[in-house]
Design a protein around this motif. Structure first.
Motif, mmCIF file in Angstrom:
data_model
loop_
_atom_site.group_PDB
_atom_site.id
_atom_site.type_symbol
_atom_site.label_atom_id
_atom_site.label_comp_id
_atom_site.label_asym_id
_atom_site.label_seq_id
_atom_site.Cartn_x
_atom_site.Cartn_y
_atom_site.Cartn_z
ATOM 1 N N VAL A 1 -0.953 -4.861 -3.025
ATOM 2 C CA VAL A 1 0.569 -6.680 -2.724
ATOM 3 C C VAL A 1 0.430 -6.845 -1.390
ATOM 4 O O VAL A 1 0.102 -5.798 -0.412
ATOM 5 C CB VAL A 1 1.966 -5.747 -3.149
ATOM 6 N N PRO A 2 0.098 -8.602 -1.844
ATOM 7 C CA PRO A 2 -0.130 -8.722 -0.021
ATOM 8 C C PRO A 2 0.836 -8.350 1.170
ATOM 9 O O PRO A 2 1.985 -8.715 0.889
ATOM 10 C CB PRO A 2 -0.371 -10.318 -0.473
ATOM 11 N N LYS A 3 0.470 -8.062 2.243
ATOM 12 C CA LYS A 3 1.386 -7.869 3.222
ATOM 13 C C LYS A 3 1.387 -8.449 4.094
ATOM 14 O O LYS A 3 2.722 -8.549 4.815
ATOM 15 C CB LYS A 3 0.478 -6.051 4.192
ATOM 16 N N LEU B 1 -5.931 -12.003 4.621
ATOM 17 C CA LEU B 1 -5.284 -11.747 4.057
ATOM 18 C C LEU B 1 -5.715 -10.544 4.303
ATOM 19 O O LEU B 1 -5.963 -9.719 3.307
ATOM 20 C CB LEU B 1 -5.075 -12.167 2.471
ATOM 21 N N VAL B 2 -4.477 -9.501 3.943
ATOM 22 C CA VAL B 2 -4.220 -8.267 3.585
ATOM 23 C C VAL B 2 -2.850 -7.911 3.020
ATOM 24 O O VAL B 2 -2.202 -8.385 3.050
ATOM 25 C CB VAL B 2 -4.243 -7.919 5.300
ATOM 26 N N ALA B 3 -3.454 -6.430 2.596
ATOM 27 C CA ALA B 3 -2.514 -6.152 1.003
ATOM 28 C C ALA B 3 -2.694 -4.505 1.138
ATOM 29 O O ALA B 3 -2.917 -4.173 2.267
ATOM 30 C CB ALA B 3 -2.938 -6.190 -0.519
ATOM 31 N N TYR B 4 -1.263 -4.254 0.806
ATOM 32 C CA TYR B 4 -1.100 -2.881 0.949
ATOM 33 C C TYR B 4 -1.559 -2.529 -0.794
ATOM 34 O O TYR B 4 -1.407 -2.909 -1.238
ATOM 35 C CB TYR B 4 0.756 -2.122 0.879
ATOM 36 N N CYS B 5 -2.191 -0.970 -0.442
ATOM 37 C CA CYS B 5 -3.188 -0.948 -1.587
ATOM 38 C C CYS B 5 -3.008 0.603 -2.023
ATOM 39 O O CYS B 5 -2.922 1.512 -1.146
ATOM 40 C CB CYS B 5 -4.860 -0.704 -1.896
ATOM 41 N N VAL B 6 -2.429 1.166 -3.687
ATOM 42 C CA VAL B 6 -2.348 2.381 -3.697
ATOM 43 C C VAL B 6 -3.327 3.546 -3.900
ATOM 44 O O VAL B 6 -4.641 3.004 -5.226
ATOM 45 C CB VAL B 6 -0.862 3.538 -4.243
ATOM 46 N N ALA B 7 -4.517 4.100 -3.372
ATOM 47 C CA ALA B 7 -5.460 5.543 -4.300
ATOM 48 C C ALA B 7 -4.706 6.016 -5.627
ATOM 49 O O ALA B 7 -4.080 6.324 -5.953
ATOM 50 C CB ALA B 7 -5.099 6.488 -3.637
ATOM 51 N N ARG B 8 -5.853 5.970 -6.430
ATOM 52 C CA ARG B 8 -5.912 6.025 -7.810
ATOM 53 C C ARG B 8 -5.033 7.327 -7.945
ATOM 54 O O ARG B 8 -4.498 7.990 -8.807
ATOM 55 C CB ARG B 8 -7.046 5.870 -9.193
ATOM 56 N N ASP B 9 -6.025 8.376 -6.968
ATOM 57 C CA ASP B 9 -5.493 9.797 -7.125
ATOM 58 C C ASP B 9 -4.392 10.066 -6.255
ATOM 59 O O ASP B 9 -4.845 10.942 -5.934
ATOM 60 C CB ASP B 9 -6.899 10.553 -6.256
ATOM 61 N N VAL C 1 5.508 0.475 -1.102
ATOM 62 C CA VAL C 1 4.324 -0.980 -0.681
ATOM 63 C C VAL C 1 6.191 -1.982 -1.218
ATOM 64 O O VAL C 1 5.897 -3.024 -0.316
ATOM 65 C CB VAL C 1 3.535 -0.512 -1.623
ATOM 66 N N ASN C 2 6.612 -1.481 -1.767
ATOM 67 C CA ASN C 2 7.766 -2.450 -3.032
ATOM 68 C C ASN C 2 8.099 -2.749 -0.986
ATOM 69 O O ASN C 2 8.557 -4.408 -1.029
ATOM 70 C CB ASN C 2 8.626 -1.755 -3.772
ATOM 71 N N PHE C 3 9.109 -2.046 -0.379
ATOM 72 C CA PHE C 3 10.097 -2.484 0.655
ATOM 73 C C PHE C 3 9.387 -2.607 1.521
ATOM 74 O O PHE C 3 9.391 -4.144 1.963
ATOM 75 C CB PHE C 3 10.114 -0.550 1.542
ATOM 76 N N LEU C 4 8.085 -2.542 2.032
ATOM 77 C CA LEU C 4 7.181 -2.960 2.867
ATOM 78 C C LEU C 4 6.575 -4.764 2.431
ATOM 79 O O LEU C 4 6.700 -5.490 3.269
ATOM 80 C CB LEU C 4 5.587 -2.139 3.521
ATOM 81 N N THR C 5 6.595 -4.973 1.282
ATOM 82 C CA THR C 5 6.324 -6.471 1.374
ATOM 83 C C THR C 5 7.816 -7.319 0.031
ATOM 84 O O THR C 5 7.603 -7.799 -0.122
ATOM 85 C CB THR C 5 5.358 -6.397 -0.247
ATOM 86 N N PRO D 1 11.512 -8.738 0.737
ATOM 87 C CA PRO D 1 12.592 -9.300 1.907
ATOM 88 C C PRO D 1 12.146 -8.849 3.173
ATOM 89 O O PRO D 1 12.504 -9.219 4.392
ATOM 90 C CB PRO D 1 13.593 -9.911 1.143
ATOM 91 N N GLN D 2 13.175 -7.214 3.408
ATOM 92 C CA GLN D 2 13.341 -6.891 4.387
ATOM 93 C C GLN D 2 12.261 -6.092 5.424
ATOM 94 O O GLN D 2 12.233 -6.780 6.086
ATOM 95 C CB GLN D 2 14.101 -5.909 3.912
ATOM 96 N N GLY D 3 11.262 -5.444 4.790
ATOM 97 C CA GLY D 3 10.033 -5.707 4.955
ATOM 98 C C GLY D 3 9.207 -7.279 6.026
ATOM 99 O O GLY D 3 8.477 -6.711 6.802
ATOM 100 N N GLN D 4 9.446 -8.164 4.687
ATOM 101 C CA GLN D 4 8.581 -9.385 5.603
ATOM 102 C C GLN D 4 9.426 -10.137 6.874
ATOM 103 O O GLN D 4 9.226 -10.240 7.629
ATOM 104 C CB GLN D 4 8.282 -9.985 4.674
ATOM 105 N N GLU D 5 10.833 -9.426 6.447
ATOM 106 C CA GLU D 5 11.343 -10.328 8.170
ATOM 107 C C GLU D 5 11.053 -8.813 9.490
ATOM 108 O O GLU D 5 10.709 -9.909 10.251
ATOM 109 C CB GLU D 5 13.136 -9.626 8.042
ATOM 110 N N LEU D 6 11.061 -8.326 9.343
ATOM 111 C CA LEU D 6 10.772 -7.121 9.793
ATOM 112 C C LEU D 6 8.960 -7.993 10.167
ATOM 113 O O LEU D 6 8.913 -7.650 12.182
ATOM 114 C CB LEU D 6 10.710 -6.031 9.556
ATOM 115 N N VAL D 7 8.187 -7.790 9.866
ATOM 116 C CA VAL D 7 6.682 -8.889 9.690
ATOM 117 C C VAL D 7 6.719 -9.759 11.003
ATOM 118 O O VAL D 7 6.347 -9.532 11.501
ATOM 119 C CB VAL D 7 6.244 -8.473 8.632
ATOM 120 N N ALA D 8 7.593 -10.707 10.333
ATOM 121 C CA ALA D 8 8.138 -12.073 10.651
ATOM 122 C C ALA D 8 8.680 -11.941 12.411
ATOM 123 O O ALA D 8 7.587 -12.115 13.076
ATOM 124 C CB ALA D 8 9.172 -12.466 9.922
#
Lengths: 424, 297, 286
Positions: A139-141, A306-314, A325-329, A331-338
């Protein structure tokens, strides 16, 4: 008893006591997040995690920030102990996905009603999809367009319009840029050596900004990378000549002692180009600066990271990882990024909101410059990214030092690229 | 009495095996086993995860056609020769200086010369990166003081390797000096006294007494220096990252890059096997030569 | 007259010798002084030519900044744990093995010793990938086990320590143990009561070699550890490496280097006699 024998007995006992204790220490039940970047970025991420823990108090996140990100990520994945969540650049995504190292996030996305995929900037999600199934693997962070950072006072002293004004006047081609850089380059103490450069740029690593603006369509397909063209040569030679011929930019030697951002931060260069993340570091600088669009030439173009968060298969805790991942990407997480000045949010609703446009009000910079739609086409990637990248960078070295021209080295580089891409 | 000695013999067996057991276990588990599995891996194509794919000798064929690998071999040989040709004579020279009878404070100077050899290479490499920096580096400053031009040490492909050699000589020569010094002190004084009576010059004494009698020491120094030089990695990793233009990409650095950056574990193992063979071969050759030219006093 | 010229020549030689020795000594020490000097400057003083040797005023707060920017305390702790763990292992196991190889006779002894010694030809650098794979199989990646156990059992360089100690045990005259053998003492008893007390200088040399090897180790921890909280000093200080941190803060880099080099120098100054004797024994006898 003799001291040496005491020492032996002591060490045996200490070893027996210490070793089991140490292994207990190594076991963590938290999830891990692996990131790159400097200490400042880590501080920002800690802030995001604090907000995350207000929503998810039970998930502890341990930050891993290695000095050599890619070898370490590789070795952790190979060791079967990958970080649960990690940064993934769009060029590297293909390699890691093909290795089967990444978790398919589509089931999680499908189970998250408010994911709102349409809110992401066009193309940013697609960069992290499987080409056949269309499943999402990252998910693009955040993303970042390159911009010109400039020292406001230096432009005023030189009596020049600002780069933003020049862009507005339509006088901001790379060749206009060169004239501006010449006007800003100064020898303040008259010793024959430049004290303030018009421009500082980490060109040996970031030349990729120029060729498309000069009309070089160099990444034509994942297995077709064409650098041996007149346009590509012109772009590279133009960049090299900023240091070699015009003397408006610190050359390779100068950059070894002081990195490009330091030239700007120490007020020894009037302009500097890089992505949004530098705002995070520059926001504490004791002088006024602003951002402006990068110059254009045959085309409007700026490089997009462009950078994403990935989750390891293992991952042992995929649920917790997804929540992070869902939190950081979200609305709230993205506002913090901004607000941090870290990057451009990947969610359009946040990027076009005051959270980003009016971020860092104390700096008074034109944040919206980052949102100018001047990128050309889809984000490009090619196979064997690391090796091809190394080959081009190495091949260009004689150009930066002035031993050879770009036109001379590009055929050799092309041969090397073709060789690498021909390997399966 | 013989009974007791006889029993002692079997006790020795028991205790002997017991005493060497931990070290031999470590040796077999952590050195022999990886060596064998490394050789096995060198015949596979393997990106580090997932299944291994049999590749036969493809990795080896590829290696000898890989210009970058050959370059790495050349660089490593260059570095090793630099250390052997410059570092070892310097170590001997220092030892001779410190071995002068009239010298006061010998232990103090020996300490100073030896100091860099105990320090952490990673930290020292950072210090030298700063010392060798082009405009504000101390080395170029001193070159300037004696009227020599600035050298673009770590950024010029011609000078990067000499820069690494310079640093390594600073770092490692003290070690060899101590060994030479001990060797010199082991040469009986009577030889020199006899030579002096015969009116031999200093050069003749050096050429016909010191050098031959020091040859076991020299042999030891050359062999160990060569083996350690062939493994050069840290300096290249920290100071130059293998550059500029591969000028300091050494064999081990290239092995590391292939394995841990480019996911070519099998290919990397083939290179490791090659390096191992070189080291073993070099040692064997030296052993043979040693018999011919080393004089034991 | 000939006598006078001989003395003049001699005085000349003495002067030249001293001049050379002092010149080389200064070049040996200079990098350290420059490192410490740079570590106490601010960034503007760093970039001055001609160089400024004494920072005015010395900025001790640089060192505080280092601890703020990186988890230096953690790197120290890890390095100390790893160093002492390996030292303990090598101290016990290499000494035992050396004693057995020197003073006990059992079938296969020479073969085993030869094998062990030949491992000196096999540096860790040639085993990076398979070692990584082995540690992965053992589940030891990124643990203290990986950092301590192999070296503690004498792998990767321990053979030198065994060799060193063996050389020493060989020099002890047979008479020392003969009467004990006749009294029926076991080899362990002889080792413990007779040999060990005699071997103190050699053991001291072993400890300091072991300390040096562990404290300065770089490549091995680079391969087997991943996370920041498992980093040892040699890896941790690279966090300051200009390119990767994005900025070139030479004063902080030199501060970090000073902090990592210092303990080893102190240990060396205290124990240098054993160290140098150890090298000489290892290098010369036999």
């Amino acid at each position: 008893m003799d001291w040496f024998r005491k020492l032996i007995v002591g060490t045996i006992l200490a070893t027996m006591v210490l070793l089991p204790g140490l292994t207990l220490y190594g076991e963590q039940v938290t999830i891990s997040l692996m990131m790159w970047g400097g200490a400042v970025e880590e501080q920002e991420v800690r802030g995001y995690l604090a907000a995350f823990n207000e929503v998810y108090p039970d998930i502890q996140v341990e930050i891993i920030r290695p000095a050599d990100y890619w070898p370490k990520l590789m070795s952790m994945i190979a060791a079967g102990t990958p970080p649960d969540v990690f940064y993934m650049g769009f060029p590297e995504f293909v390699t890691y996905h093909e290795l089967g190292a990444l978790l398919d996030l589509q089931p999680f996305v499908d189970a998250t009603p408010d994911f709102n995929a349409i809110d992401f900037f066009p193309g940013t999600l697609d960069a992290f999809r499987d080409r056949e199934t269309g499943h999402l693997y990252g998910v693009p962070k955040d993303w970042s367009t390159y911009v010109v950072y400039y020292n406001v006072a230096m432009f005023e002293e030189a009596g020049l319009p600002t780069p933003n004004e020049l862009f507005g006047y339509g006088q901001w081609s790379w060749y206009d840029f060169l004239e501006v850089a010449k006007a800003l380059t100064q020898d303040t103490d008259g010793d024959g050596q430049v004290d303030v450069y018009g421009f500082a740029y980490n060109f040996p690593g970031r030349w990729k900004l120029l060729p498309p603006a000069f009309g070089a369509d160099w990444v034509q397909a994942p297995d077709k990378v064409v650098v041996d063209t007149p346009e590509f040569a012109e772009a590279i030679q133009f960049l090299a000549d900023l240091a070699l011929v015009h003397g408006v930019m610190p050359g390779v030697t100068e950059l070894a002692e002081m990195s490009a951002p330091d030239w700007f931060a120490n007020q020894k260069a009037a302009m500097f180009i890089v992505g949004r993340w530098m705002t995070m570091k520059f926001k504490t600088l004791p002088f006024e600066w602003d951002i402006a669009p990068v110059p254009y030439y045959r085309d409007l173009y700026t490089w997009v990271d462009l950078v994403a968060y990935c989750v390891a298969r293992d991952s042992q805790n995929p649920e917790a990882a997804w929540n992070l991942v869902n939190f950081l990407t979200g609305p709230q997480g993205q506002e913090l990024v901004a607000q941090a000045g870290h990057a451009i949010p990947t969610r359009m609703s946040v990027a076009h909101s005051p959270a980003f446009i009016e971020a860092l009000p104390e700096l008074g910079i034109h944040n919206s410059v980052h949102l100018l739609p001047i990128t050309t086409g889809p984000i490009t990637v090619f196979n064997h990214w690391g090796e091809v990248w190394t080959a081009i960078n190495r091949g260009l070295e004689p150009v930066w030092t002035g031993e050879k021209t770009a036109a001379e080295v590009l055929p050799e580089i092309q041969a090397e690229i073709d060789r690498i891409l021909a390997e399966d | 009495m013989f009974g007791k000695l006889g029993r002692y013999k079997y006790k020795q067996w028991f205790w002997g095996y017991l005493f060497v057991l931990p070290v031999m276990a470590g040796f077999f588990l952590f050195m022999i086993y990886p060596m064998i599995s490394g050789i096995a891996l060198s015949f596979y194509k393997w990106p580090g995860i997932g299944p291994k794919e049999w590749a036969g000798v493809a990795n080896y064929l590829k290696m000898f056609n890989d210009a970058h690998f050959l370059r790495a071999v050349g660089n490593t040989v260059y570095y090793t020769l630099g250390i052997l040709v410059l570092g070892i004579p310097l170590a001997l020279f220092w030892a001779i200086l410190l071995n002068q009878k009239f010298l006061k404070g010998r232990n103090f100077f020996r300490l100073i010369y030896f100091l860099p050899t105990v320090t952490m290479m990673a930290a020292v490499s950072m210090v030298w990166k700063w010392l060798l920096s082009p405009n504000y580096g101390l080395v170029n400053y001193f070159l300037g003081l004696v009227g020599l031009p600035k050298v673009n040490w770590l950024l010029d492909p011609k000078w990067a390797m000499p820069g690494l050699i310079l640093m390594s000589i600073w770092k490692g020569t003290g070690f060899n000096m101590v060994i030479f010094l001990a060797g010199l002190q082991g040469i009986p004084k009577t030889y020199y006294e006899a030579a002096e009576i015969d009116g031999a010059t200093a050069w003749h004494r050096f050429r016909y007494i010191t050098l031959p009698l020091l040859s076991p020491t020299t042999f030891f120094v050359v062999i160990t220096t060569m083996i350690t030089s062939f493994q050069i990695f840290q300096q290249a990793y920290i100071l130059t990252e293998g550059g500029p233009r591969e000028a300091t990409t050494t064999i081990v650095f290239y092995i590391y890059k292939n394995a841990f950056e480019w996911f070519k574990m099998g290919y990397s193992c083939a290179q490791s096997v090659f390096l191992l063979l070189i080291l073993i071969l070099a040692t064997l050759i030296q052993w043979r030569i040693q018999r011919r030219w080393v004089h034991y006093a | 007259m000939p006598k006078g010229s001989y003395e003049a020549k001699r005085a000349f030689l003495v002067t030249i010798t001293y001049a050379l020795i002092i010149f080389f000594a200064i070049s040996m020490v200079m990098p350290f002084l420059w490192m410490v000097s740079t570590s106490l400057k601010d960034i503007n003083q760093v970039f001055t030519m001609p160089p400024q040797w004494i920072p005015r005023p010395p900025r001790w707060e640089n060192y505080l900044q280092i601890f703020e920017l990186m988890d230096f305390g953690r790197y120290w702790l890890n390095t100390i744990i790893v160093t002492f763990g390996r030292m303990a292992g090598q101290f016990i196991f290499c000494t035992l093995a050396a004693y057995a190889f020197a003073r006990l006779s059992f079938p296969g002894r020479n073969l085993l010793f030869f094998l062990l010694l030949s491992s000196l030809m096999v540096p860790f650098e040639t085993l990076m990938v398979p070692t990584f794979v082995l540690m992965k199989e053992l589940g030891w990646i990124n643990t203290y086990w990986a950092l301590i156990v192999p070296h503690g059992l004498g792998a990767f360089g321990g053979a030198f320590l065994v060799f060193l100690l063996r050389q020493f045990f060989l020099t002890i005259p047979k008479e020392f143990e003969e009467s004990a053998i006749i009294d029926g003492a076991s080899p362990f008893r002889i080792f413990w009561s007779i040999m060990l007390p005699l071997a103190k200088p050699a053991l001291a040399a072993l400890l300091i070699f072991s300390f040096r090897g562990a404290w300065n180790d770089f490549t091995y921890p680079l391969i087997v550890t991943n996370t920041d909280n498992m980093k040892v000093l040699s890896l941790g200080i690279l966090g300051f490496k200009g390119l990767r941190a994005g900025m070139t803060q030479w004063h902080l880099m030199m501060g970090a280097a000073t902090l990592s080099i210092l303990p080893m120098i102190l240990v060396f100054l205290v124990a240098q006699k054993y160290f140098i004797e150890g090298i000489t024994v290892g290098g010369l006898k036999e």
